[in-house]
Design an enzyme around this catalytic site. Structure first.
Site, PDB file in Angstrom:
ATOM      1  N   GLY A 163      -6.947 -24.814 -26.690  1.00  0.00           N
ATOM      2  CA  GLY A 163      -7.788 -24.683 -25.330  1.00  0.00           C
ATOM      3  C   GLY A 163      -8.496 -25.968 -25.500  1.00  0.00           C
ATOM      4  O   GLY A 163      -9.255 -26.125 -23.768  1.00  0.00           O
TER       5      GLY A 163
ATOM      6  N   GLY B 149      -2.542 -18.742 -25.218  1.00  0.00           N
ATOM      7  CA  GLY B 149      -4.346 -18.274 -24.983  1.00  0.00           C
ATOM      8  C   GLY B 149      -4.586 -18.256 -23.739  1.00  0.00           C
ATOM      9  O   GLY B 149      -3.993 -16.862 -23.054  1.00  0.00           O
ATOM     10  N   GLY B 150      -4.773 -18.806 -23.481  1.00  0.00           N
ATOM     11  CA  GLY B 150      -5.816 -18.574 -21.999  1.00  0.00           C
ATOM     12  C   GLY B 150      -4.517 -18.452 -21.376  1.00  0.00           C
ATOM     13  O   GLY B 150      -4.859 -17.884 -20.018  1.00  0.00           O
TER      14      GLY B 150
ATOM     15  N   ASN C  25      -3.166 -13.334 -26.939  1.00  0.00           N
ATOM     16  CA  ASN C  25      -4.049 -13.341 -27.820  1.00  0.00           C
ATOM     17  C   ASN C  25      -5.033 -13.328 -26.528  1.00  0.00           C
ATOM     18  O   ASN C  25      -5.454 -14.543 -26.221  1.00  0.00           O
ATOM     19  CB  ASN C  25      -4.211 -14.360 -28.847  1.00  0.00           C
ATOM     20  N   TRP C  26      -5.957 -12.376 -26.590  1.00  0.00           N
ATOM     21  CA  TRP C  26      -6.864 -12.332 -25.007  1.00  0.00           C
ATOM     22  C   TRP C  26      -8.474 -13.220 -25.754  1.00  0.00           C
ATOM     23  O   TRP C  26      -9.038 -13.678 -25.234  1.00  0.00           O
ATOM     24  CB  TRP C  26      -7.447 -11.194 -25.281  1.00  0.00           C
ATOM     25  N   LYS C  27      -8.788 -13.719 -26.915  1.00  0.00           N
ATOM     26  CA  LYS C  27      -9.698 -13.994 -27.704  1.00  0.00           C
ATOM     27  C   LYS C  27     -11.095 -12.966 -26.929  1.00  0.00           C
ATOM     28  O   LYS C  27     -10.938 -11.823 -26.988  1.00  0.00           O
ATOM     29  CB  LYS C  27      -9.440 -15.557 -27.434  1.00  0.00           C
TER      30      LYS C  27
ATOM     31  N   GLU D 139      -9.956 -20.267 -34.944  1.00  0.00           N
ATOM     32  CA  GLU D 139     -11.225 -20.473 -34.073  1.00  0.00           C
ATOM     33  C   GLU D 139     -12.045 -19.832 -35.248  1.00  0.00           C
ATOM     34  O   GLU D 139     -13.165 -19.552 -35.700  1.00  0.00           O
ATOM     35  CB  GLU D 139     -10.881 -19.616 -33.142  1.00  0.00           C
TER      36      GLU D 139
ATOM     37  N   GLU E  47      -0.347 -23.796 -35.219  1.00  0.00           N
ATOM     38  CA  GLU E  47      -1.144 -23.855 -34.177  1.00  0.00           C
ATOM     39  C   GLU E  47      -2.256 -24.778 -34.498  1.00  0.00           C
ATOM     40  O   GLU E  47      -2.784 -24.943 -35.073  1.00  0.00           O
ATOM     41  CB  GLU E  47      -2.362 -22.801 -33.905  1.00  0.00           C
TER      42      GLU E  47
ATOM     43  N   HIS F 287      -6.339 -17.111 -37.428  1.00  0.00           N
ATOM     44  CA  HIS F 287      -6.455 -18.345 -36.299  1.00  0.00           C
ATOM     45  C   HIS F 287      -7.511 -19.626 -36.774  1.00  0.00           C
ATOM     46  O   HIS F 287      -8.529 -19.285 -37.424  1.00  0.00           O
ATOM     47  CB  HIS F 287      -7.167 -17.341 -35.031  1.00  0.00           C
TER      48      HIS F 287
ATOM     49  N   SER G 290      -2.567 -24.386 -26.053  1.00  0.00           N
ATOM     50  CA  SER G 290      -1.887 -24.929 -24.775  1.00  0.00           C
ATOM     51  C   SER G 290      -0.830 -24.659 -23.951  1.00  0.00           C
ATOM     52  O   SER G 290      -0.483 -25.325 -23.659  1.00  0.00           O
ATOM     53  CB  SER G 290      -2.135 -26.397 -24.353  1.00  0.00           C
TER      54      SER G 290
END
Length: 258
Positions: free
Chosen positions: A174, A235-236, A9-11, A98, A168, A96, A214
Site C-alpha cells: 500500500g 491489492g489496490g 485481495n479486495w481488502k 495487515e 509481501e 496477511h 504495490s
C-alpha cells in the site's frame, strides 16, 4: 512447471452490490487463460453476491481474506472454513501483514487457521514478509524462515501439496514502493530453500510463491519473468478492471512461454 496465479485481495472495499457489478464487468473484460489461474478475495459481506455473479462455470476462483480455526461455536464475529466452503470459496488468504500488524495475529493462530483450511479442502495462501526495520537490519531471511516455521511447522509433506505462499514485504504494501526484482527473487529463493530443507524438494517445487506489495501493470512483467516468482497477490491494482486486466495480460504472455 507451476502455473502462474494472480489473486486480487479486495481488502475492505466494495459493498455486496458494488462487488457483483464489478465482477460482471470483469468477466466480460478478462478472457480465460490456458496458462494462468485467477482468484479474487472480496470482503465476507460480498462473497455470496460475487459467487452469484461469477456463476457456476466461471474460471475465476473465489476466495476469502481470513477465517477462524474452529468449525463453529461461540466466536462472535468470526467465520469458519465450512462457512467459506458452503459459499463456494476455493482458497483463503492467511497471515496477511495487515492481520499481523493491525490485529495482532501471531504464528500460532495462523498455524491453526492453515490446518483448519486444509482440513476442509481450502487452498491456503500463507502471507509472510519483513518490516522495513528488519530489512535494514539484514534479518529478512531469518524473519521469513521464522514465519514459515511458525505457520507450517509440524505439517507433513503430503499436507502441503496445495500450499501457496505470498511474499509481501510489509514496507511495500500500500505504499507504492515495490520490492525490486532482485529483492523479490532473493526472498523467493530463501523460501524455496527452506521448504526443500524442512520438507522435500518436491514440496519446494510444487509450492507456488507469489509476490505482493504495490504490484502494478508497470512492474508486474519484471517480477513474473523470473521462474522463481509464480504470480502476484494484488491489492489496490485489482480494484480497477483496467489495471487487473492489464496485469492478467502480462501474466498470460509470460505464462504461455513457461
Amino acid at each position: 512447471m507451476r502455473r502462474i496465479l494472480i489473486v486480487g485481495n479486495w481488502k475492505m472495499n466494495k459493498t455486496a452490490s458494488e462487488a457483483a457489478a464489478f465482477v460482471r464487468d470483469l468477466i466480460k473484460a478478462l478472457p480465460a487463460s490456458p496458462s494462468v489461474d485467477f482468484g479474487i478475495a472480496p470482503p465476507f459481506t460480498a462473497l455470496e453476491s460475487v459467487r452469484a455473479a461469477l456463476g457456476a462455470s466461471a474460471f475465476i476462483q473465489l476466495g476469502a481474506q481470513n477465517m477462524f480455526w474452529e468449525d463453529q461455536g461461540a466466536y462472535t464475529g468470526e467465520i469458519s472454513a465450512p462457512m467459506l466452503r458452503d459459499l463456494g470459496c476455493r482458497f483463503v488468504i492467511l497471515g496477511h501483514s495487515e492481520r499481523r500488524t493491525l490485529f495482532g495475529e501471531q504464528d500460532d493462530a495462523i498455524h491453526k487457521k492453515i490446518r483448519a483450511a486444509l482440513k476442509h479442502g481450502l487452498q491456503a495462501i500463507l502471507c509472510i514478509g519483513e518490516s522495513l526495520a528488519q530489512r535494514e537490519r539484514g534479518t529478512t531471511d531469518e524473519v521469513l524462515t521464522g514465519q514459515l516455521q511458525g505457520g507450517l511447522g509440524g505439517f507433513r509433506a503430503e499436507e502441503l501439496t496445495t500450499l501457496s505462499i505470498a511474499y509481501e514485504p510489509v514496507w511495500a504494501i500500500g505504499t507504492g514502493r515495490a520490492a525490486t526484482v532482485d529483492q523479490a527473487i532473493a526472498a523467493h529463493c530463501t523460501i524455496r530453500r527452506f521448504l526443500s530443507a524442512t520438507w522435500t524438494a518436491d514440496v519446494a517445487d510444487r509450492a507456488r510463491i507469489l509476490y505482493g506489495g504495490s504490484v502494478t501493470p508497470e512492474n508486474v512483467e519484471g517480477l513474473l519473468k523470473s521462474d522463481q516468482i509464480d504470480g502476484a497477490l494484488i491489492g489496490g491494482a485489482c480494484l480497477r478492471i483496467d489495471s487487473f486486466v492489464k496485469i492478467a495480460a502480462v501474466a498470460q504472455s509470460i505464462g504461455v512461454n513457461r
